[in-house]
Motif scaffolding. Structure first.
Motif, PDB file in Angstrom:
ATOM      1  N   GLU A 119       0.781  -1.241   0.000  1.00  0.00           N
ATOM      2  CA  GLU A 119       0.000   0.000   0.000  1.00  0.00           C
ATOM      3  C   GLU A 119       0.816   1.296   0.000  1.00  0.00           C
ATOM      4  N   PRO A 120       1.963   1.373   0.650  1.00  0.00           N
ATOM      5  CA  PRO A 120       2.680   2.669   0.675  1.00  0.00           C
ATOM      6  C   PRO A 120       3.119   3.089  -0.729  1.00  0.00           C
ATOM      7  N   HIS A 121       2.269   3.843  -1.414  1.00  0.00           N
ATOM      8  CA  HIS A 121       2.513   4.185  -2.819  1.00  0.00           C
ATOM      9  C   HIS A 121       3.803   4.977  -3.004  1.00  0.00           C
ATOM     10  N   VAL A 122       4.137   5.839  -2.063  1.00  0.00           N
ATOM     11  CA  VAL A 122       5.348   6.645  -2.224  1.00  0.00           C
ATOM     12  C   VAL A 122       6.583   5.757  -2.226  1.00  0.00           C
ATOM     13  N   ASN A 123       6.529   4.648  -1.481  1.00  0.00           N
ATOM     14  CA  ASN A 123       7.664   3.727  -1.478  1.00  0.00           C
ATOM     15  C   ASN A 123       7.807   3.026  -2.831  1.00  0.00           C
ATOM     16  N   ARG A 124       6.679   2.696  -3.437  1.00  0.00           N
ATOM     17  CA  ARG A 124       6.729   2.075  -4.762  1.00  0.00           C
ATOM     18  C   ARG A 124       7.344   3.038  -5.779  1.00  0.00           C
ATOM     19  N   ALA A 125       6.962   4.321  -5.681  1.00  0.00           N
ATOM     20  CA  ALA A 125       7.529   5.320  -6.598  1.00  0.00           C
ATOM     21  C   ALA A 125       9.037   5.435  -6.414  1.00  0.00           C
ATOM     22  N   ARG A 126       9.490   5.434  -5.159  1.00  0.00           N
ATOM     23  CA  ARG A 126      10.937   5.534  -4.894  1.00  0.00           C
ATOM     24  C   ARG A 126      11.704   4.394  -5.543  1.00  0.00           C
ATOM     25  N   LEU A 127      11.199   3.172  -5.378  1.00  0.00           N
ATOM     26  CA  LEU A 127      11.929   2.013  -5.882  1.00  0.00           C
ATOM     27  C   LEU A 127      11.856   1.915  -7.403  1.00  0.00           C
ATOM     28  N   LEU A 128      10.730   2.294  -7.979  1.00  0.00           N
ATOM     29  CA  LEU A 128      10.647   2.315  -9.438  1.00  0.00           C
ATOM     30  C   LEU A 128      11.642   3.320 -10.025  1.00  0.00           C
ATOM     31  N   HIS A 129      11.742   4.469  -9.386  1.00  0.00           N
ATOM     32  CA  HIS A 129      12.685   5.475  -9.896  1.00  0.00           C
ATOM     33  C   HIS A 129      14.122   5.004  -9.704  1.00  0.00           C
ATOM     34  N   LEU A 130      14.394   4.323  -8.608  1.00  0.00           N
ATOM     35  CA  LEU A 130      15.742   3.768  -8.411  1.00  0.00           C
ATOM     36  C   LEU A 130      16.060   2.769  -9.523  1.00  0.00           C
ATOM     37  N   ALA A 131      15.103   1.895  -9.854  1.00  0.00           N
ATOM     38  CA  ALA A 131      15.320   0.944 -10.941  1.00  0.00           C
ATOM     39  C   ALA A 131      15.615   1.674 -12.245  1.00  0.00           C
ATOM     40  N   LEU A 132      14.897   2.773 -12.491  1.00  0.00           N
ATOM     41  CA  LEU A 132      15.138   3.579 -13.691  1.00  0.00           C
ATOM     42  C   LEU A 132      16.566   4.123 -13.692  1.00  0.00           C
ATOM     43  N   ARG A 133      17.001   4.670 -12.560  1.00  0.00           N
ATOM     44  CA  ARG A 133      18.351   5.242 -12.461  1.00  0.00           C
ATOM     45  C   ARG A 133      19.427   4.181 -12.646  1.00  0.00           C
ATOM     46  N   LEU A 134      19.084   2.925 -12.332  1.00  0.00           N
ATOM     47  CA  LEU A 134      20.076   1.853 -12.428  1.00  0.00           C
ATOM     48  C   LEU A 134      20.008   1.123 -13.768  1.00  0.00           C
TER      49      LEU A 134
ATOM     50  N   MET B  99      29.842  17.846  -8.777  1.00  0.00           N
ATOM     51  CA  MET B  99      30.894  18.316  -7.872  1.00  0.00           C
ATOM     52  C   MET B  99      30.349  18.613  -6.477  1.00  0.00           C
ATOM     53  N   ARG B 100      29.056  18.862  -6.351  1.00  0.00           N
ATOM     54  CA  ARG B 100      28.459  19.105  -5.037  1.00  0.00           C
ATOM     55  C   ARG B 100      28.195  17.804  -4.271  1.00  0.00           C
ATOM     56  N   CYS B 101      28.325  16.685  -4.953  1.00  0.00           N
ATOM     57  CA  CYS B 101      27.817  15.417  -4.412  1.00  0.00           C
ATOM     58  C   CYS B 101      28.884  14.575  -3.718  1.00  0.00           C
ATOM     59  N   GLU B 102      29.955  15.198  -3.270  1.00  0.00           N
ATOM     60  CA  GLU B 102      30.932  14.567  -2.382  1.00  0.00           C
ATOM     61  C   GLU B 102      31.468  13.246  -2.933  1.00  0.00           C
ATOM     62  N   GLY B 103      31.672  13.205  -4.269  1.00  0.00           N
ATOM     63  CA  GLY B 103      32.275  12.019  -4.868  1.00  0.00           C
ATOM     64  C   GLY B 103      31.324  10.888  -5.138  1.00  0.00           C
ATOM     65  N   ALA B 104      30.025  11.106  -5.006  1.00  0.00           N
ATOM     66  CA  ALA B 104      29.064  10.030  -5.269  1.00  0.00           C
ATOM     67  C   ALA B 104      29.199   9.548  -6.710  1.00  0.00           C
ATOM     68  N   ARG B 105      29.175   8.214  -6.890  1.00  0.00           N
ATOM     69  CA  ARG B 105      29.280   7.631  -8.218  1.00  0.00           C
ATOM     70  C   ARG B 105      28.066   6.735  -8.462  1.00  0.00           C
ATOM     71  N   THR B 106      27.349   7.005  -9.520  1.00  0.00           N
ATOM     72  CA  THR B 106      26.187   6.193  -9.889  1.00  0.00           C
ATOM     73  C   THR B 106      26.323   5.804 -11.353  1.00  0.00           C
ATOM     74  N   PRO B 107      25.575   4.790 -11.803  1.00  0.00           N
ATOM     75  CA  PRO B 107      25.675   4.396 -13.211  1.00  0.00           C
ATOM     76  C   PRO B 107      25.413   5.538 -14.180  1.00  0.00           C
ATOM     77  N   ALA B 108      24.419   6.359 -13.896  1.00  0.00           N
ATOM     78  CA  ALA B 108      24.101   7.444 -14.828  1.00  0.00           C
ATOM     79  C   ALA B 108      25.256   8.429 -14.930  1.00  0.00           C
ATOM     80  N   LEU B 109      25.885   8.756 -13.808  1.00  0.00           N
ATOM     81  CA  LEU B 109      27.008   9.690 -13.850  1.00  0.00           C
ATOM     82  C   LEU B 109      28.241   9.046 -14.462  1.00  0.00           C
ATOM     83  N   THR B 110      28.557   7.840 -14.050  1.00  0.00           N
ATOM     84  CA  THR B 110      29.783   7.185 -14.489  1.00  0.00           C
ATOM     85  C   THR B 110      29.757   6.867 -15.965  1.00  0.00           C
ATOM     86  N   LEU B 111      28.582   6.475 -16.456  1.00  0.00           N
ATOM     87  CA  LEU B 111      28.529   5.973 -17.818  1.00  0.00           C
ATOM     88  C   LEU B 111      27.984   6.980 -18.815  1.00  0.00           C
ATOM     89  N   GLU B 112      26.922   7.703 -18.445  1.00  0.00           N
ATOM     90  CA  GLU B 112      26.340   8.647 -19.392  1.00  0.00           C
ATOM     91  C   GLU B 112      27.201   9.894 -19.543  1.00  0.00           C
TER      92      GLU B 112
END
Length: 922
Positions: free
Chosen positions: A732-747, A836-849
């Motif tokens: 039921e927590p719809h906002v949680n479903r949105a978070r995880l779907l967007h994470l899947a998109l980012r990955l 540069m504001r993100c303290e060295g965070a590395r994600t697939p979208a940043l690293t690859l795109e």
């Protein structure tokens, strides 16, 4: 003891400005051309209280002088050396003859010649520690050496102690600079300790260490070393944690006892009385000991008087002055002194102080609490009622350990169910849920048999329900037993207040179990009743509001927040938390709107407010929320520090699996920072905490942690699958479903498929993020660079820097595919700026795109290349990805061609990926 903690010299922190002044003073002395010209200030004298780092600062300045080629010498004046003329300076030039001179001038000249002969033509940098202890002859000789430009003097003087006139002349006449060194600020002590430990320390423990050491760097060092030696300070979950015990090791006792040397037995007794009562009203202190004795202790810096004033009442002239309070000069004096006095004498002094405080014309609740505590510990006569009232005061002060001790004393004296409930509340506050449940189960029959319809009877049942539901459900994760307990209460007491209250706790079990619509319907039954009492409104309005927020109906929750705020404004006991709940839930609404900037600012404000209250439980929750907001912003290093403090705090104040949740968020921060070993450790620690039957709204962060760890391991396909699978079962927590779907998109999940699912979520929610997430997926699915670029503004304006950087990188790739070169360059530059504001965070979208070479690879090629760059063999890659070795070889062949490289070793440089950590280090 090994490592940086055991180093003889701790790091120098927060003294760079003062060090610069000392360096300038040394340089000025060396630059003086000759004795025929006016004398320039040649050195400096550092004035400071004991233990604030003046000697450490001078050592650093002397070391820097030596590095620059200056001859240096060090001597320390002592009380014993003051008994022999010139003995403090003899070590500087042991061969100098100080006898046979008929005048001081002759002796001074001979000593100066000996200095020149021993140290050469360059002026000697002479360091004199504790110059206030110099004998008259040494002080005069030192003045002569400075006047003759034989030495550049650096000296320390303990503030407030008498100093020889010759030393005073040095700074008063401008021969040396005077440098007054202030005590360390709390933040500076924290920085010192963290650097000395070589790791992070929980914020609450830093603050407690600052209180105990009172900012004294020497005492801080010795306390830290003693705590490590005895195990009360140790590293857990990647952070140093202190259990608050002050271990009286011989070394710590010796250091602190130097300030207690020479006290008479009567002075020790007087100091002990103040140590027990600290703070002790001055009129009370004057009753139990001699005033002259107190004055002497004050003069020695062992006691201090703290004046207290309150605001001027209307119509009064001048402020109202309350009795001055007598306090120890330093908190550690009491720890050491009472340990030396022994248990029997300490108990006698406690009874003396209790009698004196009790004789005051008016007593506050704090006074009564302290009196009861002293009498209980000293074995005196104290009633169950007095102990129970004292326990309530301790509970309001968030001192759970003291509250439990007092409440158990009341229970032993026949305090009955009220005392048992007080014991349980205090035990719950210390994560001792088994103990709370045991004592509450023992009095269940007595509580159920209470037919008192008065307010006190109702309060008893309310307090019982609150304590036992906390122990059974939130603490021990036994929802069925919690519901059965509620049923027994409802079956025995059919009055509306009790039934409404039972329903309120039932809604909490429902909402935390993810049964949101049921919780809303049950809460409405209570809230719609015109006879509902305020306490039941608090329970049901807060749970209904939380259910609506989890459903994404944040706008619908706003009227309930107004109702809670109105309750909190009534200042009725038991309702004060209503406003706090409304405020925290409003922050959750901001989170689901993606308002990271406002969220972080407000949470930091709440943390500042809570710091003075002692409410560690609430601070732990605020730190956890702040860490979540920092992850939303995309600053993993800041989130890691915040969440480490949350984890440490929640180890002592953990309700409803919050510590497991905080550990899962910490794993995310570690993974985003690139520390996969620490990320795995934090995630494993979260698994080891039983969260069965607890709050399901935490689940997305467990899933997110697993997905980000998979990314850090190079398993991009698996990471996207983990996120998508989590979204499919979230309930039921719809906002949680949105978070995880967007994470899947980012990955890397298919944008069109994700967009189709997110549009359904956006249609049934009121908050902003599901709609923004759908727009992101739709823009990727259509390859619309313009639409993606417009989303960058949306995410950045909210403070979601990491997502904004990713979307900008994806917009750049979309523009490039559409041959819009200006747009591609513009958004690529913007992505780099945001990243540069993100303290060295590395994600697939940043690293690859964001990398034009890596962007040419397919997702599977990227995954295989990433794993190869970490040092895995083709067979190991095939086993991890469930591929054939031939398929792995084919992907690598294609990747080499696209990346323009010929060897496997070149992958690391192209992709920015290093070899994996060895198994023994994981």
């Amino acid at each position: 003891m090994d490592g940086p903690v055991a180093q003889r010299e701790w790091p120098l922190v927060a003294r760079q400005e003062e060090l610069g002044l000392l360096t300038e003073a040394v340089a000025a002395g060396a630059a003086t051309p000759s004795a025929s010209e006016p004398v320039a200030p040649a050195g400096a004298i550092i004035f400071a209280e004991a233990g604030v780092g003046k000697t450490r600062l001078m050592r650093e300045a002397v070391a820097m002088a030596a590095d620059r080629g200056h001859p240096t010498a060090w001597t320390t004046a002592t009380r014993s050396s003051a008994m022999t003329p010139f003995s403090a300076l003899v070590p500087v030039v042991p061969e100098a003859r100080l006898d046979g001179h008929d005048a001081a001038l002759s002796l001074h000249r001979a000593f100066a010649e000996a200095v020149a002969a021993r140290y050469g033509s360059r002026r000697l940098v002479l360091a004199v520690d504790d110059a206030q202890l110099l004998d008259n002859g040494s002080a005069g000789l030192l003045l002569s050496l400075v006047l003759s430009q034989t030495v550049t003097l650096l000296a320390t003087v303990r503030l407030g102690e008498p100093v020889d006139d010759a030393v005073t002349i040095l700074w008063k006449d401008g021969l040396c600079r005077r440098l007054d060194l202030p005590p360390f600020a709390p933040a500076e002590i924290g920085d010192l300790v963290r650097r000395a430990l070589g790791g992070d320390m929980a914020q609450r423990d830093i603050e407690r260490l600052v209180r105990v050491s009172a900012g004294n760097a020497l005492f801080t060092r010795e306390l830290v070393l003693a705590a490590i030696d005895t195990g009360s300070l140790r590293e857990v979950d990647g952070i140093w944690r202190w259990d608050g015990r002050v271990p009286l090791t011989p070394r710590l006792v010796d250091v602190v006892s130097q300030r207690l040397e020479g006290l008479t037995a009567e002075q020790r007794t007087a100091l002990g009385l103040v140590a027990i009562g600290d703070p002790l009203p001055l009129p009370v202190a004057e009753k139990v000991t001699d005033v002259i004795r107190l004055a002497g202790l004050e003069g020695a810096g062992l006691l201090r008087i703290e004046e207290q004033t309150v605001a001027t009442p209307s119509g009064a002239i001048g402020p109202t002055v309350t009795p001055a309070m007598l306090r120890l000069g330093h908190p550690l004096y009491g720890e050491i002194l009472l340990g030396q006095l022994g248990a029997v004498e300490t108990r006698r002094l406690m009874r003396t102080v209790a009698d004196a405080v009790e004789s005051q014309p008016s007593l506050t609740a704090d006074d009564a609490m302290r009196i009861a505590s002293w009498r209980l510990e000293a074995g005196g006569d104290v009633t169950a009622e007095a102990l129970l009232a004292a326990a309530a005061t301790a509970d309001r002060r968030f001192d759970n350990a003291l509250a439990e001790r007092l409440a158990r004393g009341s229970l032993e004296r026949g305090g009955g169910p009220p005392a048992a409930i007080a014991v349980a509340r205090a035990a719950n506050g210390q994560n001792r849920f088994d103990a709370a449940e045991a004592v509450l189960a023992d009095v269940e029959d007595a509580v159920l048999a209470t037919d008192d319809w008065s307010a006190s009877g109702m309060d008893l049942r309310r307090a019982y329900l609150a304590a036992r539901s906390t122990a059974l459900f939130h603490g021990l994760s036994r929802p069925d037993e919690a519901l059965a307990m509620l049923d027994r209460m409802a079956a025995r007491h059919r009055d509306k207040p009790t039934l409404h209250h039972v329903a309120g706790y039932r809604t909490r079990v429902l909402i935390d179990g993810g049964r949101l619509q049921e919780a809303v319907e049950l809460a409405d039954e209570v809230l719609d009743d015109p006879d509902v009492d305020d306490t039941s409104v608090l329970l049901c309005a807060s749970t209904k509001s939380q259910a609506l927020i989890d459903l994404g109906l944040t706008r619908s929750a706003a009227p309930l927040h107004e109702r809670l705020n109105a309750l909190g404004a009534e200042y009725v006991p038991g309702l004060g938390q209503a406003g706090i709940i409304a405020a925290l839930q409003s922050l959750q609404c901001q989170y689901y709107d993606g308002r990271a900037t406002e969220l972080i600012s407000q949470l930091q404000m709440y943390d500042d407010m809570l710091a003075a209250t002692g409410d560690e439980g609430q601070r732990g929750l605020v730190w956890m929320s702040l860490g979540l907001a920092q992850l939303l912003r995309g600053t993993p290093v800041s989130a890691r520090r915040t969440l480490r403090s949350a984890v440490a705090t929640l180890s002592a104040w953990d309700f409803a699996g919050n510590r497991a949740w905080a550990l899962a968020m910490l794993a995310q921060a570690e993974a985003l920072s690139g520390d996969v070993v620490s990320a795995r450790r934090a995630r494993q620690a979260s698994r080891e905490i039983d969260v069965t039957g607890r709050i399901v709204r935490y689940d997305p962060d467990f899933v997110t942690a697993d997905a980000l760890i998979a990314v850090a391991d190079g398993h991009l396909t698996r990471a996207a699958e983990i996120a998508a699978a989590g979204a499919a079962v979230v309930g039921e927590p719809h906002v949680n479903r949105a978070r995880l779907l967007h994470l899947a998109l980012r990955l890397g999940a298919a944008p069109a498929e994700i967009a189709g699912q997110l549009v359904d979520v956006a249609a049934v929610t009121e908050c902003d993020l599901p709609t923004l997430y759908h727009a992101h997926a739709a823009g990727l699915a259509s390859g619309d660079g313009v639409a993606l670029e417009s989303l960058v503004d949306e995410f950045e304006s909210r403070g979601m820097w990491l997502v904004a950087a990713e979307v900008a990188a994806q917009a750049s790739a979309a523009h490039a595919r559409a041959a819009v070169r200006a747009g591609a360059a513009r958004t690529a530059a913007r992505s780099r700026s945001l990243a540069m504001r993100c303290e060295g965070a590395r994600t697939p979208a940043l690293t690859l795109e964001n990398d034009s070479t890596a962007a040419a690879l397919s997702r599977r090629e990227r995954e295989v290349a990433h794993l190869a760059a970490t040092g895995l063999t083709n067979l190991e890659i095939a086993q991890q990805l469930s591929l054939s070795v031939r398929t792995v070889e084919s992907h690598l062949y294609q990747s080499f061609a696209k990346l323009g490289i010929s060897h496997r070793e070149d992958l690391s440089g192209v992709l920015g990926v290093g070899p994996a950590a060895s198994p023994e280090n994981q």
